[in-house]
Design a protein around this motif. Structure first.
Motif, short mmCIF file in Angstrom:
data_model
loop_
_atom_site.label_atom_id
_atom_site.label_comp_id
_atom_site.label_asym_id
_atom_site.label_seq_id
_atom_site.Cartn_x
_atom_site.Cartn_y
_atom_site.Cartn_z
N LYS A 220 0.83 -1.21 0.00
CA LYS A 220 0.00 0.00 0.00
C LYS A 220 0.86 1.26 0.00
O LYS A 220 0.56 2.24 -0.69
CB LYS A 220 -0.94 -0.01 1.21
N VAL A 221 1.95 1.24 0.77
CA VAL A 221 2.85 2.39 0.83
C VAL A 221 3.56 2.58 -0.51
O VAL A 221 3.69 3.71 -1.02
CB VAL A 221 3.86 2.21 1.97
N LEU A 222 4.01 1.50 -1.10
CA LEU A 222 4.72 1.58 -2.38
C LEU A 222 3.81 2.08 -3.50
O LEU A 222 4.26 2.78 -4.41
CB LEU A 222 5.30 0.21 -2.75
N GLN A 223 2.54 1.73 -3.43
CA GLN A 223 1.59 2.20 -4.44
C GLN A 223 1.44 3.72 -4.39
O GLN A 223 1.18 4.36 -5.41
CB GLN A 223 0.23 1.53 -4.22
N VAL A 224 1.61 4.29 -3.22
CA VAL A 224 1.53 5.75 -3.08
C VAL A 224 2.84 6.40 -3.50
O VAL A 224 2.85 7.43 -4.19
CB VAL A 224 1.19 6.13 -1.62
N ILE A 225 3.96 5.79 -3.10
CA ILE A 225 5.27 6.36 -3.43
C ILE A 225 5.52 6.31 -4.94
O ILE A 225 5.99 7.28 -5.54
CB ILE A 225 6.39 5.59 -2.69
N HIS A 226 5.18 5.17 -5.55
CA HIS A 226 5.43 4.97 -6.98
C HIS A 226 4.10 4.94 -7.72
O HIS A 226 3.64 3.87 -8.14
CB HIS A 226 6.21 3.68 -7.21
N LYS A 227 3.49 6.09 -7.85
CA LYS A 227 2.18 6.14 -8.49
C LYS A 227 2.27 5.82 -9.98
O LYS A 227 1.32 5.35 -10.59
CB LYS A 227 1.56 7.52 -8.30
N LYS A 228 3.42 6.11 -10.58
CA LYS A 228 3.59 5.86 -12.01
C LYS A 228 4.91 5.12 -12.25
O LYS A 228 5.85 5.24 -11.47
CB LYS A 228 3.59 7.16 -12.80
N GLY A 229 4.96 4.39 -13.33
CA GLY A 229 6.21 3.78 -13.76
C GLY A 229 6.47 2.40 -13.21
O GLY A 229 7.48 1.78 -13.57
N PHE A 230 5.61 1.89 -12.33
CA PHE A 230 5.80 0.55 -11.77
C PHE A 230 4.56 -0.28 -12.02
O PHE A 230 3.43 0.17 -11.82
CB PHE A 230 6.06 0.62 -10.26
N THR A 231 4.79 -1.50 -12.49
CA THR A 231 3.67 -2.42 -12.67
C THR A 231 3.30 -3.05 -11.33
O THR A 231 4.05 -2.96 -10.35
CB THR A 231 4.04 -3.53 -13.66
N ALA A 232 2.15 -3.70 -11.30
CA ALA A 232 1.70 -4.36 -10.07
C ALA A 232 2.69 -5.44 -9.66
O ALA A 232 2.99 -5.61 -8.46
CB ALA A 232 0.31 -4.95 -10.28
N ASP A 233 3.23 -6.17 -10.64
CA ASP A 233 4.19 -7.23 -10.32
C ASP A 233 5.48 -6.63 -9.74
O ASP A 233 6.07 -7.20 -8.80
CB ASP A 233 4.53 -8.04 -11.58
N ARG A 258 2.47 6.78 7.46
CA ARG A 258 3.49 7.83 7.37
C ARG A 258 4.84 7.34 7.87
O ARG A 258 5.87 7.55 7.21
CB ARG A 258 3.05 9.05 8.16
N SER A 259 4.85 6.69 9.04
CA SER A 259 6.12 6.22 9.58
C SER A 259 6.72 5.12 8.71
O SER A 259 7.94 5.07 8.52
CB SER A 259 5.92 5.71 11.02
N LEU A 260 5.89 4.26 8.14
CA LEU A 260 6.40 3.21 7.26
C LEU A 260 6.95 3.82 5.97
O LEU A 260 7.99 3.39 5.46
CB LEU A 260 5.29 2.20 6.95
N THR A 261 6.29 4.84 5.47
CA THR A 261 6.76 5.52 4.26
C THR A 261 8.13 6.14 4.48
O THR A 261 9.02 6.05 3.62
CB THR A 261 5.75 6.61 3.83
N ASN A 262 8.32 6.77 5.63
CA ASN A 262 9.61 7.40 5.93
C ASN A 262 10.73 6.38 5.99
O ASN A 262 11.86 6.66 5.56
CB ASN A 262 9.52 8.15 7.26
N ILE A 263 10.44 5.19 6.50
CA ILE A 263 11.47 4.15 6.57
C ILE A 263 11.80 3.62 5.18
O ILE A 263 12.96 3.41 4.82
CB ILE A 263 11.00 3.00 7.48
N VAL A 264 10.76 3.41 4.37
CA VAL A 264 10.96 2.87 3.02
C VAL A 264 11.75 3.84 2.16
O VAL A 264 12.64 3.46 1.40
CB VAL A 264 9.60 2.56 2.36
N LYS A 265 11.45 5.13 2.29
CA LYS A 265 12.17 6.13 1.49
C LYS A 265 13.63 6.22 1.90
O LYS A 265 14.49 6.55 1.12
CB LYS A 265 11.50 7.50 1.65
#
Length: 265
Positions: A220-233, A258-265
């Motif tokens: 769910k977090v990655l879908q927000v971070i990478h709204k374009k350019g990434f396929t579902a796979d 929010r906290s998970l997004t900050n760690i992923v980034k």
């Protein structure tokens, strides 16, 4: 007219009572002593000037109404007070901690609902005549054992006894504190997943849920971070990669998006 004795309330039994500034028996006895003059005041104020009714005529019905009223109020007092504070936007609206003071408030509120026209006159409320009539009726009820002390202590015990949490945590508390406990601090209070998945669970299971559903939350977090350019796979592969990384422990400790997004980034 002789006072009847009908359903005067439960007899006091042993039980775990509220831990308050008084010892348990003292708090219960103090409250029980207060109930009789409280009832007398309600009966006197409700019949003053009435040619057809006297305090003794209405005593049975008003006793039951009063007990039902203060019991119901004791169960919803915290929630009602919090709502009033929000409406009035008054954060300093302090709730009394002394059970005796709280029940006194309930008694005053109930008394106001039962006063007739004369009973609402300030001159009558402050008069010596009113106090004399209340004292006389208290003595009459006491002499006839209309509402014996042991019965009033039974009512007091119901109001003061700690009960098990309605959501089955290990806490025991007053009925009047139940709503606030269940909504604000109970570890068993239900909550929805803060990451937006469809799960719901007791609050104390949040850590377990975050660990078990980490991959779903990462996706769910990655879908927000990478709204374009990434396929579902590609997003699924990245979520799986992060879940298996050395940072898994840190990622699993995140308690919201929010906290998970900050760690992923």
């Amino acid at each position: 007219m002789d006072l009847p004795v009908a359903n005067p309330g439960p007899v006091r039994d042993e039980g775990q009572l509220l831990q308050c500034p008084y010892c348990d028996s003292e708090a219960m006895h103090k409250l029980a002593q207060f109930l009789l003059p409280g009832l007398a005041a309600v009966c006197v104020d409700g019949t003053t000037g009435d040619l057809f009714r006297s305090p003794s005529v209405v005593a049975v019905d008003l006793r039951q109404e009063m007990v039902d009223y203060i019991t119901q109020r004791s169960e919803t007092f915290i929630a009602d007070t919090l709502i009033e504070s929000e409406v009035e936007q008054n954060a300093d609206n302090q709730m009394p901690d002394d059970p005796y003071e709280v029940i006194s408030i309930f008694m005053d509120d109930f008394s106001r609902t039962k006063r007739n026209i004369i009973g609402h006159v300030s001159g009558w409320l402050l008069s010596d005549s009113r106090e004399d009539k209340i004292d006389d009726f208290v003595q009459e009820m006491d002499m006839t054992r209309f509402w014996p002390l042991e019965r009033r202590e039974g009512i007091a015990e119901v109001l003061l006894k700690n009960v098990d949490c309605e959501q089955n945590c290990e806490k025991r508390l007053l009925r009047r504190d139940m709503d606030r406990h269940c909504v604000t601090v109970c570890p068993m209070r239900p909550m929805k997943c803060p990451f937006g998945c469809d799960s719901s669970f007791p609050e104390h299971n949040l850590e377990e849920h975050c660990s078990e559903s980490l991959q779903q939350h990462l996706l769910k977090v990655l879908q927000v971070i990478h709204k374009k350019g990434f396929t579902a796979d590609q997003l699924n592969d990245r979520a799986l990669e992060l879940e298996k990384s050395e940072d898994r422990g840190k990622l699993a400790k995140a308690r919201d998006a929010r906290s998970l997004t900050n760690i992923v980034k």
